[in-house]
Structures are given as structure tokens and as C-alpha cells.
Design a protein around this motif. Structure first.
Motif, PDB file in Angstrom:
ATOM      1  N   TRP A  19      65.015 -42.448 109.909  1.00  0.00           N
ATOM      2  CA  TRP A  19      64.450 -41.718 111.050  1.00  0.00           C
ATOM      3  C   TRP A  19      65.423 -40.710 111.628  1.00  0.00           C
ATOM      4  O   TRP A  19      65.011 -39.698 112.182  1.00  0.00           O
ATOM      5  CB  TRP A  19      64.031 -42.685 112.141  1.00  0.00           C
ATOM      6  N   GLN A  20      66.721 -40.956 111.493  1.00  0.00           N
ATOM      7  CA  GLN A  20      67.695 -39.991 112.008  1.00  0.00           C
ATOM      8  C   GLN A  20      67.559 -38.659 111.286  1.00  0.00           C
ATOM      9  O   GLN A  20      67.660 -37.606 111.900  1.00  0.00           O
ATOM     10  CB  GLN A  20      69.117 -40.523 111.862  1.00  0.00           C
ATOM     11  N   GLY A  21      67.342 -38.701 109.995  1.00  0.00           N
ATOM     12  CA  GLY A  21      67.225 -37.474 109.228  1.00  0.00           C
ATOM     13  C   GLY A  21      65.835 -36.868 109.259  1.00  0.00           C
ATOM     14  O   GLY A  21      65.679 -35.662 109.129  1.00  0.00           O
ATOM     15  N   ASP A  22      64.820 -37.697 109.453  1.00  0.00           N
ATOM     16  CA  ASP A  22      63.442 -37.214 109.405  1.00  0.00           C
ATOM     17  C   ASP A  22      62.582 -38.062 110.343  1.00  0.00           C
ATOM     18  O   ASP A  22      61.818 -38.917 109.894  1.00  0.00           O
ATOM     19  CB  ASP A  22      62.915 -37.302 107.965  1.00  0.00           C
ATOM     20  N   PRO A  23      62.708 -37.845 111.654  1.00  0.00           N
ATOM     21  CA  PRO A  23      61.954 -38.678 112.598  1.00  0.00           C
ATOM     22  C   PRO A  23      60.453 -38.446 112.458  1.00  0.00           C
ATOM     23  O   PRO A  23      60.014 -37.335 112.151  1.00  0.00           O
ATOM     24  CB  PRO A  23      62.452 -38.215 113.969  1.00  0.00           C
ATOM     25  N   PRO A  24      59.668 -39.511 112.659  1.00  0.00           N
ATOM     26  CA  PRO A  24      58.225 -39.340 112.579  1.00  0.00           C
ATOM     27  C   PRO A  24      57.735 -38.388 113.673  1.00  0.00           C
ATOM     28  O   PRO A  24      58.267 -38.395 114.784  1.00  0.00           O
ATOM     29  CB  PRO A  24      57.668 -40.752 112.774  1.00  0.00           C
ATOM     30  N   ALA A  25      56.755 -37.581 113.350  1.00  0.00           N
ATOM     31  CA  ALA A  25      56.193 -36.657 114.335  1.00  0.00           C
ATOM     32  C   ALA A  25      55.420 -37.442 115.379  1.00  0.00           C
ATOM     33  O   ALA A  25      54.773 -38.445 115.071  1.00  0.00           O
ATOM     34  CB  ALA A  25      55.274 -35.659 113.647  1.00  0.00           C
ATOM     35  N   LEU A  26      55.507 -36.989 116.608  1.00  0.00           N
ATOM     36  CA  LEU A  26      54.752 -37.620 117.678  1.00  0.00           C
ATOM     37  C   LEU A  26      53.454 -36.846 117.897  1.00  0.00           C
ATOM     38  O   LEU A  26      53.476 -35.627 118.013  1.00  0.00           O
ATOM     39  CB  LEU A  26      55.563 -37.623 118.974  1.00  0.00           C
ATOM     40  N   PRO A  27      52.339 -37.544 117.968  1.00  0.00           N
ATOM     41  CA  PRO A  27      51.087 -36.840 118.278  1.00  0.00           C
ATOM     42  C   PRO A  27      51.111 -36.386 119.736  1.00  0.00           C
ATOM     43  O   PRO A  27      51.983 -36.774 120.510  1.00  0.00           O
ATOM     44  CB  PRO A  27      50.022 -37.913 118.041  1.00  0.00           C
ATOM     45  N   ASP A  28      50.152 -35.581 120.111  1.00  0.00           N
ATOM     46  CA  ASP A  28      50.088 -35.081 121.477  1.00  0.00           C
ATOM     47  C   ASP A  28      49.469 -36.150 122.383  1.00  0.00           C
ATOM     48  O   ASP A  28      48.304 -36.068 122.773  1.00  0.00           O
ATOM     49  CB  ASP A  28      49.278 -33.781 121.535  1.00  0.00           C
ATOM     50  N   VAL A  29      50.264 -37.158 122.658  1.00  0.00           N
ATOM     51  CA  VAL A  29      49.868 -38.248 123.545  1.00  0.00           C
ATOM     52  C   VAL A  29      51.023 -38.521 124.500  1.00  0.00           C
ATOM     53  O   VAL A  29      52.166 -38.176 124.208  1.00  0.00           O
ATOM     54  CB  VAL A  29      49.532 -39.547 122.761  1.00  0.00           C
ATOM     55  N   PRO A  30      50.754 -39.143 125.633  1.00  0.00           N
ATOM     56  CA  PRO A  30      51.850 -39.491 126.541  1.00  0.00           C
ATOM     57  C   PRO A  30      52.813 -40.470 125.863  1.00  0.00           C
ATOM     58  O   PRO A  30      52.396 -41.417 125.208  1.00  0.00           O
ATOM     59  CB  PRO A  30      51.144 -40.160 127.719  1.00  0.00           C
ATOM     60  N   VAL A  31      54.092 -40.211 126.024  1.00  0.00           N
ATOM     61  CA  VAL A  31      55.137 -41.047 125.436  1.00  0.00           C
ATOM     62  C   VAL A  31      56.186 -41.312 126.510  1.00  0.00           C
ATOM     63  O   VAL A  31      56.621 -40.380 127.180  1.00  0.00           O
ATOM     64  CB  VAL A  31      55.812 -40.344 124.237  1.00  0.00           C
ATOM     65  N   THR A  32      56.561 -42.568 126.653  1.00  0.00           N
ATOM     66  CA  THR A  32      57.668 -42.922 127.540  1.00  0.00           C
ATOM     67  C   THR A  32      58.730 -43.628 126.718  1.00  0.00           C
ATOM     68  O   THR A  32      58.426 -44.557 125.983  1.00  0.00           O
ATOM     69  CB  THR A  32      57.210 -43.845 128.684  1.00  0.00           C
ATOM     70  N   VAL A  33      59.963 -43.161 126.834  1.00  0.00           N
ATOM     71  CA  VAL A  33      61.107 -43.838 126.234  1.00  0.00           C
ATOM     72  C   VAL A  33      61.920 -44.393 127.397  1.00  0.00           C
ATOM     73  O   VAL A  33      62.277 -43.662 128.317  1.00  0.00           O
ATOM     74  CB  VAL A  33      61.968 -42.871 125.398  1.00  0.00           C
ATOM     75  N   ILE A  34      62.175 -45.697 127.353  1.00  0.00           N
ATOM     76  CA  ILE A  34      62.948 -46.339 128.415  1.00  0.00           C
ATOM     77  C   ILE A  34      64.296 -46.749 127.838  1.00  0.00           C
ATOM     78  O   ILE A  34      64.360 -47.443 126.834  1.00  0.00           O
ATOM     79  CB  ILE A  34      62.213 -47.564 128.984  1.00  0.00           C
ATOM     80  N   SER A  35      65.369 -46.307 128.497  1.00  0.00           N
ATOM     81  CA  SER A  35      66.732 -46.618 128.063  1.00  0.00           C
ATOM     82  C   SER A  35      67.423 -47.476 129.109  1.00  0.00           C
ATOM     83  O   SER A  35      67.312 -47.205 130.304  1.00  0.00           O
ATOM     84  CB  SER A  35      67.549 -45.333 127.894  1.00  0.00           C
ATOM     85  N   GLY A  36      68.148 -48.480 128.658  1.00  0.00           N
ATOM     86  CA  GLY A  36      68.978 -49.251 129.567  1.00  0.00           C
ATOM     87  C   GLY A  36      70.216 -48.452 129.930  1.00  0.00           C
ATOM     88  O   GLY A  36      70.668 -47.609 129.157  1.00  0.00           O
ATOM     89  N   SER A  37      70.760 -48.719 131.102  1.00  0.00           N
ATOM     90  CA  SER A  37      71.951 -47.966 131.516  1.00  0.00           C
ATOM     91  C   SER A  37      73.230 -48.788 131.429  1.00  0.00           C
ATOM     92  O   SER A  37      74.321 -48.224 131.474  1.00  0.00           O
ATOM     93  CB  SER A  37      71.776 -47.452 132.946  1.00  0.00           C
ATOM     94  N   LEU A  38      73.111 -50.104 131.287  1.00  0.00           N
ATOM     95  CA  LEU A  38      74.302 -50.954 131.238  1.00  0.00           C
ATOM     96  C   LEU A  38      74.794 -51.113 129.808  1.00  0.00           C
ATOM     97  O   LEU A  38      73.998 -51.299 128.886  1.00  0.00           O
ATOM     98  CB  LEU A  38      73.980 -52.332 131.820  1.00  0.00           C
ATOM     99  N   ALA A  39      76.096 -51.046 129.628  1.00  0.00           N
ATOM    100  CA  ALA A  39      76.660 -51.166 128.283  1.00  0.00           C
ATOM    101  C   ALA A  39      76.551 -52.597 127.763  1.00  0.00           C
ATOM    102  O   ALA A  39      76.404 -52.806 126.566  1.00  0.00           O
ATOM    103  CB  ALA A  39      78.114 -50.697 128.281  1.00  0.00           C
ATOM    104  N   ASP A  40      76.597 -53.590 128.581  1.00  0.00           N
ATOM    105  CA  ASP A  40      76.487 -55.022 128.277  1.00  0.00           C
ATOM    106  C   ASP A  40      76.823 -55.420 126.844  1.00  0.00           C
ATOM    107  O   ASP A  40      75.982 -55.803 126.056  1.00  0.00           O
ATOM    108  CB  ASP A  40      75.136 -55.579 128.717  1.00  0.00           C
TER     109      ASP A  40
END
Length: 97
Positions: A19-40
Motif C-alpha cells: 500500500w505504501q507504493g500503490d495505495p488503494p483509491a478511495l471512492p468519493d465517500v466520507p472518510v475519517t482517519v483517526i490517529s492516536g497522539s501518544l507514543a505509548d
């Protein structure tokens, strides 16, 4: 959950590299990516890179949104389930009013 994690672990790195070299295309739909902020348990530079990757991926969608979970590391559903639920509601329910 342990069975699912085991199955994911068998293919995770191979899929991630592909996926790093060829990520899948996203359709035209709402997308949320949630990232944690703690290194833990991971170096801060790795957490920062993961957050940047999430922000970048969300930006690939016209309807993308990146959310940072301020009190979470990797297991956001366990540490901030209300945040996950709120984003799901935002995606599937019509706006109030």
C-alpha cells in the motif's frame, strides 16, 4: 479479538509495504482517519510519522477528515470509544437541523 489480531499479523507487513507504493483509491465517500497522539511504547518519531501518514491519507479523499485522539496511542477503540462512536455517528447520520 486475539484470533483476529493473529490473522492480521500474518499479512499486515506485506500489505503495508504494498500500500505504501500503490495505495488503494478511495471512492468519493466520507472518510475519517483517526490517529492516536501518544507514543505509548513506540519512539515519538514513529508516532509522528504514523500521524502524518493518517493526515495524508485522509487528505486523499475529497470528503476526508483527520482526527487526532488526544488521550490514545494505538488502541483508540479501547481508550477513546466515545470518539470512535461520535465519528461513526457523524458519518452515517444526517446533520441536525
Amino acid at each position: 479479538m486475539v484470533v483476529t489480531q493473529g490473522r492480521q499479523a500474518r499479512t499486515f507487513l506485506t500489505e503495508l509495504h504494498a500500500w505504501q507504493g500503490d495505495p488503494p483509491a478511495l471512492p468519493d465517500v466520507p472518510v475519517t482517519v483517526i490517529s492516536g497522539s501518544l507514543a505509548d511504547g513506540m519512539p515519538r518519531r514513529v508516532r509522528d510519522a504514523a500521524t502524518a501518514a493518517g493526515r495524508y491519507r485522509a487528505a486523499q479523499s475529497r470528503q476526508g477528515r483527520h482526527v487526532v485522539a488526544a488521550r490514545s496511542g494505538h488502541y483508540i477503540p479501547a481508550t477513546e470509544p466515545d470518539l470512535i462512536a461520535a465519528e461513526i455517528r457523524r458519518l452515517v447520520l444526517p446533520p441536525a437541523g
